[in-house]
Design a protein around this motif. Structure first.
Motif, PDB file in Angstrom:
ATOM      1  N   LEU A 161       0.995  -1.184   0.011  1.00  0.00           N
ATOM      2  CA  LEU A 161      -0.012  -0.075   0.160  1.00  0.00           C
ATOM      3  C   LEU A 161       0.809   1.227   0.154  1.00  0.00           C
ATOM      4  CD1 LEU A 161      -2.874   1.210   0.113  1.00  0.00           C
ATOM      5  CD2 LEU A 161      -2.655   0.990   2.600  1.00  0.00           C
ATOM      6  N   ASN A 162       1.940   1.208   0.689  1.00  0.00           N
ATOM      7  CA  ASN A 162       2.888   2.329   0.916  1.00  0.00           C
ATOM      8  C   ASN A 162       3.512   2.395  -0.566  1.00  0.00           C
ATOM      9  OD1 ASN A 162       2.794   3.482   3.422  1.00  0.00           O
ATOM     10  ND2 ASN A 162       3.878   1.717   4.239  1.00  0.00           N
ATOM     11  N   ILE A 163       3.845   1.413  -1.300  1.00  0.00           N
ATOM     12  CA  ILE A 163       4.569   1.659  -2.402  1.00  0.00           C
ATOM     13  C   ILE A 163       3.762   2.339  -3.586  1.00  0.00           C
ATOM     14  CG2 ILE A 163       5.543   0.232  -4.535  1.00  0.00           C
ATOM     15  CD1 ILE A 163       6.887  -1.625  -2.528  1.00  0.00           C
ATOM     16  N   LYS A 164       2.212   1.620  -3.529  1.00  0.00           N
ATOM     17  CA  LYS A 164       1.391   2.096  -4.406  1.00  0.00           C
ATOM     18  C   LYS A 164       1.214   3.676  -4.089  1.00  0.00           C
ATOM     19  CE  LYS A 164      -3.344   1.473  -5.896  1.00  0.00           C
ATOM     20  NZ  LYS A 164      -4.747   0.793  -5.614  1.00  0.00           N
ATOM     21  N   ASN A 165       1.096   4.217  -2.878  1.00  0.00           N
ATOM     22  CA  ASN A 165       0.745   5.363  -2.653  1.00  0.00           C
ATOM     23  C   ASN A 165       1.913   6.402  -2.983  1.00  0.00           C
ATOM     24  OD1 ASN A 165      -1.930   5.070  -1.717  1.00  0.00           O
ATOM     25  ND2 ASN A 165      -1.422   4.887   0.550  1.00  0.00           N
ATOM     26  N   LEU A 166       3.037   5.984  -2.615  1.00  0.00           N
ATOM     27  CA  LEU A 166       4.373   6.842  -2.949  1.00  0.00           C
ATOM     28  C   LEU A 166       4.454   6.909  -4.391  1.00  0.00           C
ATOM     29  CD1 LEU A 166       6.786   8.431  -1.827  1.00  0.00           C
ATOM     30  CD2 LEU A 166       8.095   6.300  -1.828  1.00  0.00           C
ATOM     31  N   GLU A 167       4.196   5.912  -5.121  1.00  0.00           N
ATOM     32  CA  GLU A 167       4.389   5.979  -6.730  1.00  0.00           C
ATOM     33  C   GLU A 167       3.447   6.992  -7.030  1.00  0.00           C
ATOM     34  OE1 GLU A 167       5.709   1.303  -8.223  1.00  0.00           O
ATOM     35  OE2 GLU A 167       3.684   1.889  -7.736  1.00  0.00           O
ATOM     36  N   THR A 168       2.068   7.073  -6.672  1.00  0.00           N
ATOM     37  CA  THR A 168       1.062   7.939  -7.076  1.00  0.00           C
ATOM     38  C   THR A 168       1.537   9.413  -6.767  1.00  0.00           C
ATOM     39  OG1 THR A 168      -0.823   6.712  -6.823  1.00  0.00           O
ATOM     40  CG2 THR A 168      -1.202   8.789  -6.907  1.00  0.00           C
ATOM     41  N   ASP A 169       2.339   9.655  -5.499  1.00  0.00           N
ATOM     42  CA  ASP A 169       2.870  10.795  -4.928  1.00  0.00           C
ATOM     43  C   ASP A 169       3.776  11.271  -5.709  1.00  0.00           C
ATOM     44  OD1 ASP A 169       2.018  12.546  -2.646  1.00  0.00           O
ATOM     45  OD2 ASP A 169       4.484  12.459  -2.449  1.00  0.00           O
ATOM     46  N   ILE A 170       4.899  10.631  -6.288  1.00  0.00           N
ATOM     47  CA  ILE A 170       5.853  10.968  -7.251  1.00  0.00           C
ATOM     48  C   ILE A 170       5.360  11.346  -8.611  1.00  0.00           C
ATOM     49  CG2 ILE A 170       7.749   9.847  -8.446  1.00  0.00           C
ATOM     50  CD1 ILE A 170       8.378   8.337  -6.091  1.00  0.00           C
ATOM     51  N   SER A 171       4.394  10.634  -9.176  1.00  0.00           N
ATOM     52  CA  SER A 171       3.665  11.028 -10.511  1.00  0.00           C
ATOM     53  C   SER A 171       3.088  12.534 -10.193  1.00  0.00           C
ATOM     54  CB  SER A 171       2.638  10.067 -10.938  1.00  0.00           C
ATOM     55  OG  SER A 171       1.576  10.217  -9.944  1.00  0.00           O
ATOM     56  N   TYR A 172       2.336  12.669  -9.309  1.00  0.00           N
ATOM     57  CA  TYR A 172       1.959  14.173  -8.878  1.00  0.00           C
ATOM     58  C   TYR A 172       3.019  15.402  -9.130  1.00  0.00           C
ATOM     59  CZ  TYR A 172      -2.723  12.320  -8.467  1.00  0.00           C
ATOM     60  OH  TYR A 172      -3.917  11.621  -8.508  1.00  0.00           O
ATOM     61  N   HIS A 173       4.079  14.942  -8.250  1.00  0.00           N
ATOM     62  CA  HIS A 173       5.208  15.801  -8.165  1.00  0.00           C
ATOM     63  C   HIS A 173       5.797  16.001  -9.354  1.00  0.00           C
ATOM     64  CE1 HIS A 173       5.073  15.187  -3.471  1.00  0.00           C
ATOM     65  NE2 HIS A 173       4.518  16.505  -3.818  1.00  0.00           N
ATOM     66  N   GLU A 174       5.924  15.103 -10.070  1.00  0.00           N
ATOM     67  CA  GLU A 174       6.629  15.205 -11.551  1.00  0.00           C
ATOM     68  C   GLU A 174       5.996  16.012 -12.421  1.00  0.00           C
ATOM     69  OE1 GLU A 174       7.421  11.176 -12.595  1.00  0.00           O
ATOM     70  OE2 GLU A 174       9.461  11.143 -12.037  1.00  0.00           O
ATOM     71  N   LEU A 175       4.517  15.894 -12.142  1.00  0.00           N
ATOM     72  CA  LEU A 175       3.438  16.571 -12.884  1.00  0.00           C
ATOM     73  C   LEU A 175       3.816  18.200 -12.675  1.00  0.00           C
ATOM     74  CD1 LEU A 175       1.233  17.492 -14.869  1.00  0.00           C
ATOM     75  CD2 LEU A 175      -0.143  16.823 -13.059  1.00  0.00           C
ATOM     76  N   ALA A 176       3.836  18.418 -11.263  1.00  0.00           N
ATOM     77  CA  ALA A 176       3.969  19.899 -10.753  1.00  0.00           C
ATOM     78  C   ALA A 176       5.401  20.452 -11.368  1.00  0.00           C
ATOM     79  CB  ALA A 176       3.914  19.770  -9.326  1.00  0.00           C
ATOM     80  N   HIS A 177       6.277  19.340 -11.334  1.00  0.00           N
ATOM     81  CA  HIS A 177       7.741  19.966 -11.757  1.00  0.00           C
ATOM     82  C   HIS A 177       7.705  20.461 -13.334  1.00  0.00           C
ATOM     83  CE1 HIS A 177      11.806  20.084 -12.937  1.00  0.00           C
ATOM     84  NE2 HIS A 177      11.837  18.707 -13.651  1.00  0.00           N
ATOM     85  N   ALA A 178       7.060  19.355 -14.047  1.00  0.00           N
ATOM     86  CA  ALA A 178       6.977  19.857 -15.521  1.00  0.00           C
ATOM     87  C   ALA A 178       6.043  21.209 -15.747  1.00  0.00           C
ATOM     88  CB  ALA A 178       6.230  18.866 -16.271  1.00  0.00           C
ATOM     89  N   CYS A 179       5.200  21.320 -14.998  1.00  0.00           N
ATOM     90  CA  CYS A 179       4.276  22.811 -15.004  1.00  0.00           C
ATOM     91  C   CYS A 179       5.233  23.901 -14.656  1.00  0.00           C
ATOM     92  CB  CYS A 179       3.043  22.514 -14.294  1.00  0.00           C
ATOM     93  SG  CYS A 179       1.744  21.415 -15.149  1.00  0.00           S
ATOM     94  N   SER A 180       5.949  23.777 -13.587  1.00  0.00           N
ATOM     95  CA  SER A 180       6.983  24.932 -13.125  1.00  0.00           C
ATOM     96  C   SER A 180       7.691  24.868 -14.158  1.00  0.00           C
ATOM     97  CB  SER A 180       7.494  24.361 -11.743  1.00  0.00           C
ATOM     98  OG  SER A 180       6.619  24.156 -10.642  1.00  0.00           O
ATOM     99  N   PHE A 181       8.241  24.110 -14.893  1.00  0.00           N
ATOM    100  CA  PHE A 181       9.461  24.326 -15.763  1.00  0.00           C
ATOM    101  C   PHE A 181       8.853  25.172 -17.001  1.00  0.00           C
ATOM    102  CE2 PHE A 181      13.681  21.976 -16.398  1.00  0.00           C
ATOM    103  CZ  PHE A 181      13.946  22.442 -15.071  1.00  0.00           C
ATOM    104  N   GLU A 182       7.680  24.701 -17.323  1.00  0.00           N
ATOM    105  CA  GLU A 182       6.839  25.513 -18.347  1.00  0.00           C
ATOM    106  C   GLU A 182       6.714  26.856 -18.132  1.00  0.00           C
ATOM    107  OE1 GLU A 182       5.493  25.673 -22.172  1.00  0.00           O
ATOM    108  OE2 GLU A 182       6.552  24.119 -21.269  1.00  0.00           O
ATOM    109  N   LEU A 183       5.988  27.264 -16.714  1.00  0.00           N
ATOM    110  CA  LEU A 183       5.890  28.534 -16.400  1.00  0.00           C
ATOM    111  C   LEU A 183       7.280  29.365 -16.353  1.00  0.00           C
ATOM    112  CD1 LEU A 183       3.579  27.875 -13.588  1.00  0.00           C
ATOM    113  CD2 LEU A 183       3.091  29.126 -15.606  1.00  0.00           C
ATOM    114  N   LEU A 184       8.406  28.824 -16.076  1.00  0.00           N
ATOM    115  CA  LEU A 184       9.425  29.462 -15.861  1.00  0.00           C
ATOM    116  C   LEU A 184      10.267  29.530 -17.283  1.00  0.00           C
ATOM    117  CD1 LEU A 184      11.089  27.368 -13.002  1.00  0.00           C
ATOM    118  CD2 LEU A 184      10.763  30.013 -12.873  1.00  0.00           C
ATOM    119  N   ARG A 185       9.858  29.111 -18.089  1.00  0.00           N
ATOM    120  CA  ARG A 185      10.397  29.299 -19.626  1.00  0.00           C
ATOM    121  C   ARG A 185       9.693  30.565 -20.229  1.00  0.00           C
ATOM    122  NH1 ARG A 185       9.939  23.471 -20.117  1.00  0.00           N
ATOM    123  NH2 ARG A 185      11.902  22.495 -20.352  1.00  0.00           N
TER     124      ARG A 185
END
Length: 251
Positions: A64-88
């Protein structure tokens, strides 16, 4: 002669009694040893059953922890991608980009997801002393360090949250509509529309906002890397648990 024969007869009788007594002692000792062996086997069997139960419960919590952490990482990677797009986009002409697109990018960039670790069972077996039922020393060591690994894996996001709450939001309040950003996410469809239009021209010409977003995302990148390291730890732990479960099943 008669006295000699009596002595010989008595010696034979004594010898028979001695052999009989020794035989009885041997039987009693063997009985005790067998009883101890059976008792020990039963105790070891109970310990192995307890170990198997612990391993299965640990596995359930860890998956359960692995599943939740994988989901969390995917959300944070999306946030990172959007931040990069804004910074550009800082210092560029954004007149052709719809406000709804910018609202969505900013909403994702300012969102921090919290990983809620499930470690109740791990804590219970440590506090109860049931950790001793486990034979694998590496497994016991990893379970003991579990809480520390989680803290190390998540602490960067406390800084990210602080930067967003204490620096970003106060800087853009009244200029970039919170209501528009919330509506752009799509999850809050009934949320009331904001009373003013976001000034993204001001936003992308503001050096302070650019620096804040840069700091937010640099900390987020470190946080993502730490989360991925934590995920590696979880998967290694799961692999050891599975090996122990399979080993117990075969034995």
């Amino acid at each position: 002669m008669i006295s000699f024969l009596r002595k010989l007869r008595n010696n034979n009788i004594n010898s028979k009694y001695l052999k009989y007594a020794l035989g009885e002692i041997v039987l009693v000792v063997l009985g005790i040893l067998i009883a101890l062996s059976i008792n020990n086997w039963n105790e070891q069997r109970k310990i192995r059953i307890a170990e198997q139960s612990i391993l299965q419960n640990l596995r359930t919590e860890l998956v359960l922890n692995i599943k939740n952490l994988e989901t969390d990482i995917s959300y944070h990677e999306l946030a990172h991608a959007c931040s990069f797009e804004l910074l550009r986009l800082f210092g560029t002409d954004i007149s052709t980009i719809p406000s709804a697109t910018l609202d969505t990018l900013l909403f994702n960039a300012e969102t921090v997801y919290t990983f809620e670790v499930r470690n109740g069972y791990i804590k219970s077996i440590i506090s109860s002393g049931n950790l001793d039922y486990l034979r694998n020393e590496k497994l016991k060591s990893m379970l003991t360090s579990f809480e520390g690994e989680v803290v190390d894996g998540l602490e960067e996001f406390d800084v990210v949250k602080s930067l967003i709450i204490n620096r970003l939001w106060p800087s853009i309040d009244g200029k970039i509509s919170s209501s528009s950003r919330i509506l752009a996410d799509g999850e809050y469809k009934d949320f009331p529309k904001g009373s003013y239009t976001s000034d993204y021209h001001w936003f992308f010409q503001n050096r302070l906002i650019e620096d804040i977003l840069s700091n937010v995302d640099s900390w987020r990148i470190d946080g993502i890397n730490d989360e991925k390291a934590l995920l590696v730890f979880f998967n290694e732990l799961l692999q050891i648990i599975d090996q122990e479960i399979n080993s117990n099943t075969k034995s």
